[in-house]
Motif scaffolding. Sequence first.
Motif, short mmCIF file in Angstrom:
data_model
loop_
_atom_site.label_atom_id
_atom_site.label_comp_id
_atom_site.label_asym_id
_atom_site.label_seq_id
_atom_site.Cartn_x
_atom_site.Cartn_y
_atom_site.Cartn_z
N ILE A 143 0.84 -1.21 0.00
CA ILE A 143 0.00 0.00 0.00
C ILE A 143 0.87 1.25 0.00
N LEU A 144 1.94 1.24 0.78
CA LEU A 144 2.83 2.40 0.81
C LEU A 144 3.52 2.63 -0.54
N PHE A 173 1.72 6.84 -6.82
CA PHE A 173 0.70 7.79 -7.24
C PHE A 173 1.01 9.21 -6.77
N TRP A 174 1.58 9.34 -5.60
CA TRP A 174 1.95 10.66 -5.08
C TRP A 174 2.99 11.31 -5.98
N LEU A 175 3.99 10.54 -6.37
CA LEU A 175 5.01 11.08 -7.28
C LEU A 175 4.42 11.41 -8.65
N ARG A 198 2.23 14.53 -8.33
CA ARG A 198 3.02 15.69 -7.94
C ARG A 198 3.64 16.37 -9.19
N GLN A 199 3.84 15.59 -10.24
CA GLN A 199 4.40 16.15 -11.47
C GLN A 199 3.40 17.07 -12.17
N TYR A 200 2.10 16.87 -11.95
CA TYR A 200 1.10 17.63 -12.68
C TYR A 200 0.43 18.66 -11.82
#
Length: 146
Positions: free
Chosen positions: A132-133, A139-141, A144-146
């Motif tokens: 899960i982590l 997904f966080w990375l 974060r790009q957009y």
Amino acid sequence: MNPFRKTIVRRLKLSVLIAVFGALAAIAGILYSLSSGGPPDLSILSKSIGLFAGIEAVCIFRILRYARALRAPEQLAALEIAEKDERNQSIQLRTCRSTLYLTLALLGFGGIVCSFFNPALFFTLGAILIVILVIFLAFWLYYRQY
């Protein structure tokens, strides 16, 4: 055809597909359980039937909701407004974030408690926590790009 209507049609087709595969899987599981030679294991059979019944109920609910929205333009508009409303999106994001944090905390706490009793369960919960982590960080990375 407007883009939201196309989205609803796609969701309707996907829900029908999942409902059909769920029903086929449930029937195959029942037939396999009955053809095993001995008496069927009722605990496994009842759990699998419950799982597939839940999947079918959700799919039928979604099919009816989307079919009704496609027939009535005012319901389609209400569904689009409810889905694209910024307040609803904010509530959904906060709910997902809170649920994720609670899930991570419960998995961590459960892993610590299980480490005293059952090492296999500790490693299972630890593996789930790590997966899960990793998914969360990926997904966080990405977002974060957009």
